[in-house]
Design a protein around this motif. Sequence first.
Motif, short mmCIF file in Angstrom:
data_model
loop_
_atom_site.label_atom_id
_atom_site.label_comp_id
_atom_site.label_asym_id
_atom_site.label_seq_id
_atom_site.Cartn_x
_atom_site.Cartn_y
_atom_site.Cartn_z
N ASP A 198 64.85 -16.97 148.46
CA ASP A 198 65.79 -17.45 147.30
C ASP A 198 67.08 -16.82 147.51
O ASP A 198 67.49 -16.19 148.12
CB ASP A 198 65.27 -17.29 145.82
CG ASP A 198 64.91 -15.89 145.42
OD1 ASP A 198 65.30 -15.02 146.39
OD2 ASP A 198 64.30 -15.89 144.48
N ASP A 199 67.77 -16.94 146.47
CA ASP A 199 69.18 -16.40 146.44
C ASP A 199 69.24 -14.84 146.51
O ASP A 199 69.94 -13.87 147.49
CB ASP A 199 70.08 -16.78 145.31
CG ASP A 199 70.58 -18.23 145.54
OD1 ASP A 199 70.89 -18.70 146.70
OD2 ASP A 199 71.05 -18.68 144.28
N GLY A 200 68.43 -14.20 145.59
CA GLY A 200 68.31 -13.05 145.41
C GLY A 200 67.81 -12.09 146.57
O GLY A 200 68.19 -11.23 147.18
N GLU A 201 66.70 -12.79 147.43
CA GLU A 201 66.21 -12.30 148.54
C GLU A 201 67.11 -12.44 149.84
O GLU A 201 67.25 -11.65 150.63
CB GLU A 201 64.80 -13.19 148.84
CG GLU A 201 63.72 -12.71 148.03
CD GLU A 201 63.34 -10.92 148.10
OE1 GLU A 201 63.03 -10.77 149.16
OE2 GLU A 201 63.27 -10.49 147.10
N ALA A 202 67.75 -13.67 149.78
CA ALA A 202 69.04 -13.57 150.95
C ALA A 202 70.06 -12.60 150.85
O ALA A 202 70.35 -11.84 151.80
CB ALA A 202 69.57 -15.09 150.72
N GLU A 203 70.39 -12.27 149.34
CA GLU A 203 71.31 -11.15 149.46
C GLU A 203 70.67 -9.81 149.78
O GLU A 203 71.31 -9.01 150.55
CB GLU A 203 71.87 -11.17 148.11
CG GLU A 203 73.15 -10.57 147.94
CD GLU A 203 73.42 -10.37 146.44
OE1 GLU A 203 73.46 -11.34 145.78
OE2 GLU A 203 74.18 -9.14 146.01
N ASP A 218 71.06 -15.61 155.97
CA ASP A 218 72.13 -16.63 156.09
C ASP A 218 71.65 -17.88 155.38
O ASP A 218 72.58 -18.95 155.43
CB ASP A 218 72.81 -16.78 157.49
CG ASP A 218 71.76 -17.24 158.29
OD1 ASP A 218 70.70 -17.81 157.96
OD2 ASP A 218 72.05 -17.59 159.26
N ALA A 219 70.62 -18.11 154.65
CA ALA A 219 70.42 -19.11 154.18
C ALA A 219 68.93 -19.11 153.21
O ALA A 219 68.37 -18.04 153.18
CB ALA A 219 69.81 -20.10 155.28
N THR A 220 68.79 -20.03 152.33
CA THR A 220 67.79 -20.06 151.19
C THR A 220 66.85 -21.13 151.65
O THR A 220 67.69 -22.29 152.39
CB THR A 220 68.16 -19.74 149.76
OG1 THR A 220 68.73 -21.31 149.59
CG2 THR A 220 69.06 -18.88 149.70
N ASN A 221 65.61 -21.33 151.06
CA ASN A 221 64.82 -22.50 151.28
C ASN A 221 63.96 -22.63 150.24
O ASN A 221 63.07 -23.51 150.47
CB ASN A 221 64.30 -22.38 152.74
CG ASN A 221 63.13 -21.19 152.83
OD1 ASN A 221 63.20 -20.46 152.03
ND2 ASN A 221 62.21 -21.10 153.86
N ASP A 265 63.12 -26.17 144.32
CA ASP A 265 63.20 -26.09 142.95
C ASP A 265 62.11 -26.00 142.10
O ASP A 265 60.94 -26.88 142.38
CB ASP A 265 64.15 -27.53 142.65
CG ASP A 265 64.87 -27.53 141.12
OD1 ASP A 265 65.06 -26.46 140.96
OD2 ASP A 265 65.04 -28.61 140.53
N HIS A 306 59.68 -19.74 141.87
CA HIS A 306 60.44 -18.58 141.99
C HIS A 306 59.66 -17.68 142.45
O HIS A 306 58.47 -17.43 142.49
CB HIS A 306 61.08 -18.00 140.60
CG HIS A 306 60.17 -17.82 139.41
ND1 HIS A 306 60.05 -16.63 139.12
CD2 HIS A 306 59.23 -18.72 138.64
CE1 HIS A 306 58.82 -16.45 138.26
NE2 HIS A 306 58.67 -17.96 137.92
#
Lengths: 130, 136
Positions: A89-94, A99-102, A105, A108
């Motif tokens: 997710d966004d947090g893990e990507a950061e 370079d991506a999330t998957n 919806d 979490h």
Amino acid sequence: MKISVQINEGPYQHQSSDSAYNFVKAALDKGHDIVRVFFYHDGVNNGTRLASPPQDDRNVQQRWSDLSKEHNLDLVICVAAAQRRGIVDDGEAERNGKDATNIMDGFHISGLGQLIEAAVESDRLVVFGD
Amino acid sequence: MAGEIKQFLYVNRKAPYGTVYALESLEVVLIGAAFDQDVRLLFMDDGVFQIKKDQNTEASGLKNFSPTYNALGDYDVNKIYVSKESLDERGLTQDDLMPLVYEDEDDDWAEKSSIKIVSADEIRDLMEGSDVVLSF
């Protein structure tokens, strides 16, 4: 009754996610309270939005997402298991420089403590897997 | 969940390598230990190999996580049950297992074995007496 569900196997490879889905739907229909659905081991792969199953087959990941919206389900993916398998997710990507999330919806990513807490707070924890 | 204590039983049934279940089960146990619940571990079927001593994974390239079981005592996880039938079927005895121990605070911190060998009947009672059974 307050029920939590743990899913230990990936979609399509194994029936556990299908069985859990049918169980959760039936439990909701009977008026039970689904406290949490926790995805562990390869079960975290139920939470990718990038799968494209054949048109004439069920879409396991989308089905969970839709059910979550309909019933406000708490779909939790284990962070340690997700990191090993590339569910992001966004947090893990950061955090991990991806370079991506998957993530799909409705799902979490959170810690294993969510599983223990669900087991403590629920009347039953039902585990689907081998 | 304030103050509520449940009997947790983690049932470990699979060999330590070959699949990830054993490793990820141990991760649940260690995280769960922070929740002040009553935790018991049961090793049965090929799961008894998880706590076999002298594991060496060098040739397979997999991570040897067996030393982590030695930390369970420090996490107050000191009720570890092992199926006698499963040991017998595999030609193993308690001497083949890691000597998992804990320090008993009620007995001047004496070091004691965490392991208890149990029969199928005792396993049944163990499961009946548990609020939450997690099978890996």
